[in-house]
Design an enzyme around this catalytic site. Structure first.
Site, short mmCIF file in Angstrom:
data_model
loop_
_atom_site.label_atom_id
_atom_site.label_comp_id
_atom_site.label_asym_id
_atom_site.label_seq_id
_atom_site.Cartn_x
_atom_site.Cartn_y
_atom_site.Cartn_z
N HIS A 53 69.86 56.36 10.86
CA HIS A 53 69.56 55.07 11.49
C HIS A 53 68.07 54.72 11.49
O HIS A 53 67.72 53.55 11.57
CB HIS A 53 70.09 55.03 12.92
N HIS B 189 75.59 47.01 8.07
CA HIS B 189 74.96 48.09 8.83
C HIS B 189 75.32 49.48 8.28
O HIS B 189 74.45 50.33 8.07
CB HIS B 189 75.35 47.98 10.31
N ASN C 283 72.12 59.10 15.72
CA ASN C 283 71.26 58.22 14.95
C ASN C 283 70.93 58.75 13.56
O ASN C 283 70.03 58.22 12.90
CB ASN C 283 69.96 57.95 15.73
N HIS D 120 67.78 51.29 9.94
CA HIS D 120 67.29 50.12 10.66
C HIS D 120 66.10 49.50 9.95
O HIS D 120 65.95 48.28 9.93
CB HIS D 120 66.88 50.50 12.09
N ARG E 61 75.03 40.10 37.08
CA ARG E 61 74.63 41.51 37.16
C ARG E 61 75.76 42.48 36.84
O ARG E 61 75.74 43.64 37.27
CB ARG E 61 74.03 41.85 38.53
N GLU F 61 71.03 58.93 26.10
CA GLU F 61 70.24 59.27 24.93
C GLU F 61 68.91 59.91 25.29
O GLU F 61 67.86 59.56 24.76
CB GLU F 61 70.01 58.00 24.07
N ARG G 253 72.49 62.84 22.45
CA ARG G 253 73.02 61.59 21.91
C ARG G 253 72.20 61.09 20.73
O ARG G 253 72.69 60.38 19.86
CB ARG G 253 73.09 60.50 22.99
N LYS H 204 82.14 61.19 19.08
CA LYS H 204 81.16 60.38 19.80
C LYS H 204 81.36 60.48 21.32
O LYS H 204 80.40 60.57 22.07
CB LYS H 204 81.25 58.91 19.36
N LYS I 260 76.68 51.28 24.69
CA LYS I 260 75.46 50.61 24.24
C LYS I 260 75.78 49.16 23.92
O LYS I 260 76.68 48.88 23.12
CB LYS I 260 74.90 51.28 22.98
N GLU J 2 79.96 55.57 9.05
CA GLU J 2 79.73 56.15 10.38
C GLU J 2 80.65 57.35 10.62
O GLU J 2 80.30 58.27 11.34
CB GLU J 2 79.92 55.09 11.48
#
Lengths: 363, 363
Positions: free
Chosen positions: A249, A266, A246, A253, A122, A238, A242, A228, A144, A186
């Site tokens: 993206h 990417h 993206n 994606h 955990r 997000e 935030r 960032k 993330k 990026e």
């Protein structure tokens, strides 16, 4: 060396951008574990370890070398089955809640390592030591973490911040040129959405940056990270701001999914995705034609963006499963001029298809 | 109906203990999702659904029935592979970040459902509707979620709190007697570690409680939950006080691991584990002989604890992998009189072996 503080509701840590970190990892991370018995584990890729492993372990005393776990390179290993294997290895090696995991590699090692640290017992502490430009400017910062499902990228994951990030510019010397360029996408994105100065710097200094001038890289990396960190500090989970990170993206994606993550890096997919978003922005006049051309020129300066095979329909369909979507709406980030951006919920199917068609026309 | 507020650093929600919840689930959870398009998913077991599914979906309008996902019964399905399958089903059914997951079942459904909600798209909301006494008094409260590795129980997981917990006493009517008794072990534990009044109540009212008197059950469940909510409110992440909830769990988990989770119910293993901890406490005089006998009598009143095959050595060895251990020390919760407890780090191998031997002698 430049230091950027990340401060969110749930965590506070520093990102260090500089050189020589790999030669002194032991001294850097020792303060983060219990004095006598806190164990240190490294997750890395065989390729990175072959190049840098000796230097990495060199700073640790003989009787306290870290245990090394390997994740094979490639998006297809960014899966729960690998996380389970790695967790079982940690468990068999006696890792407990006082152990520290060092994620030493590119974005996939960082995402998988962060997620492994997030869910092992955990949650245990971890440190990011990103080795690609992409992971230095983007994925190692912000907490993330996650893995892919067959139905989509990063559909499984956690928010789990590292205790520290060490972005070592030296390590970029062994980075293939294509990966350097992809990672810089990026930073281009960072400039477009929130930092006109960074955008101008990248516009003017493309040759110097692509020649890996250390000073220029340090500036670009640190400035991208700072942008960032600010955004994540305001909106860790997000729920609002935030989302602007993206840009590019949604379609990016989709391209990755449709080409099964095998054709583009990417950053390259994000480059294409930014070109698509730019078409929507131009249609809605959130950017002028002149601004759009300037943005497109900079994206191309850090290209070339390799081509790929996909129909506009398949790409549009693939955006429907995007994590940013809420309750059936299609969410999109659009540039507003240069250095600002907005999130919209009302991009129509027709608008999306037209933007993708225009993007495909640029292949 | 009794309402217990859980308030931790990261979450705030209520646990409702009462009856009739299953007949009005729609009204209870509707306020937790976006008005028009927030989707609702249910994770349950085929057995529970066969008994209660019709009543459960009855309160939802025809055009908005929840999608139902199934987890087969049994500890061997509490694994990452099942989480991945369920996540893929959620994704294929169009679940997004605005979706709500209802975990309707026993502890395994709750643990897996909570973990699925924790990591699907990096976290979606969920509600616990526990159907066993064990999950009502213990596992549905406090935000611990997770799955097993072959090397140990709950070695993978997250802290992820539900938006609400509805413990419906009606549902306990279909619970097998053995499971009722096993679940009550966690309430006995709650009394021993922190609530002398609950302990005395359970000591005096065993017959009434075991006969499932609604009023008595409501009191026992709500009081156990309140104790746990207080502890979790003070120490959400188990860095200190929360550790006391693990009384009986060090040896209990070891018994489960050695018998491959096939012989005993969790509560039964905890019952045995409490008997072992009691021997250590007796040896260290944190309890008097009279108190130890009283505690043992109450544990047995809610038994019988079924026997199992294992050597003391195998059990001692299995405790070495316990998540509570830090940097090589062996962590143990011990009762201090009745209604209080302490955590110690210095239980020796010999002390542990002797305690396990004494426990085994009581089979």
């Amino acid at each position: 060396m430049r230091t950027i503080k990340v401060k969110t509701a749930s965590a506070s840590y520093s990102v260090f951008v500089g050189d020589g970190f790999v030669n002194k990892v032991s001294a850097l991370v020792r303060p983060l574990v219990a004095k006598t018995r806190g164990r240190i584990f490294v997750l890395t890729s065989p390729e990175i370890w072959a190049l840098w492993g000796e230097r990495f372990t060199g700073s640790f005393p003989e009787q306290a070398k870290p245990e090394v776990l390997f994740l094979p390179a490639g998006e297809r290993f960014k899966r729960l089955a690998e996380v389970e294997r790695l967790a079982a290895e940690l468990s068999a090696a006696g890792a407990d809640r006082s152990s520290l995991l060092l994620a030493f590699g590119g974005g996939i090692v960082g995402d998988v390592g962060g997620f492994l640290a997030a869910i092992y017992m955990r949650g245990i502490d971890y440190v990011q030591l990103p080795t690609t430009l992409l992971s230095q400017v983007d994925s190692s910062v912000g907490g993330k973490t996650g893995v892919n499902l067959t139905t989509g990228k990063n559909l499984i994951g956690s928010f789990h911040h590292p205790r520290a990030v060490y972005a070592d510019i030296d390590v970029l010397n062994t980075l293939p040129d294509r990966e350097l360029r992809a990672g810089l996408m990026e930073s281009v994105k960072a400039g477009i959405i929130r930092d006109a100065r960074l955008f101008s710097y990248m516009e003017k200094n493309a040759a110097r940056i692509l020649a890996r001038d250390a000073e220029a890289l340090e500036y670009v990396i640190a400035t991208s990270v700072r942008m960032k960190a600010e955004v994540v500090g305001i909106d860790e989970r997000e729920s609002g701001l935030r989302m602007v990170l993206n840009l590019g993206h949604t379609v990016g994606h989709a391209i990755e999914a449709v080409t099964k993550y095998r054709v583009l890096l990417h950053g390259e997919a994000v480059g294409w995705g930014m070109l698509a978003a730019l078409q929507i922005a131009r249609g809605r006049e959130t950017v002028t034609d002149a601004q759009a051309e300037r943005i497109e020129r900079v994206i191309k300066a850090y290209g070339p963006l390799p081509g790929f095979r996909a129909t506009a329909e398949a790409l549009a369909e693939a955006t429907a499963r995007d994590k940013k979507n809420r309750a059936g709406t299609r969410r999109f980030v659009l540039p507003v001029g240069i250095g600002a951006s907005t999130v919209v919920d009302d991009v129509s199917e027709a608008e999306l298809l037209a933007a993708i068609e225009q993007m495909l026309g640029r292949r």
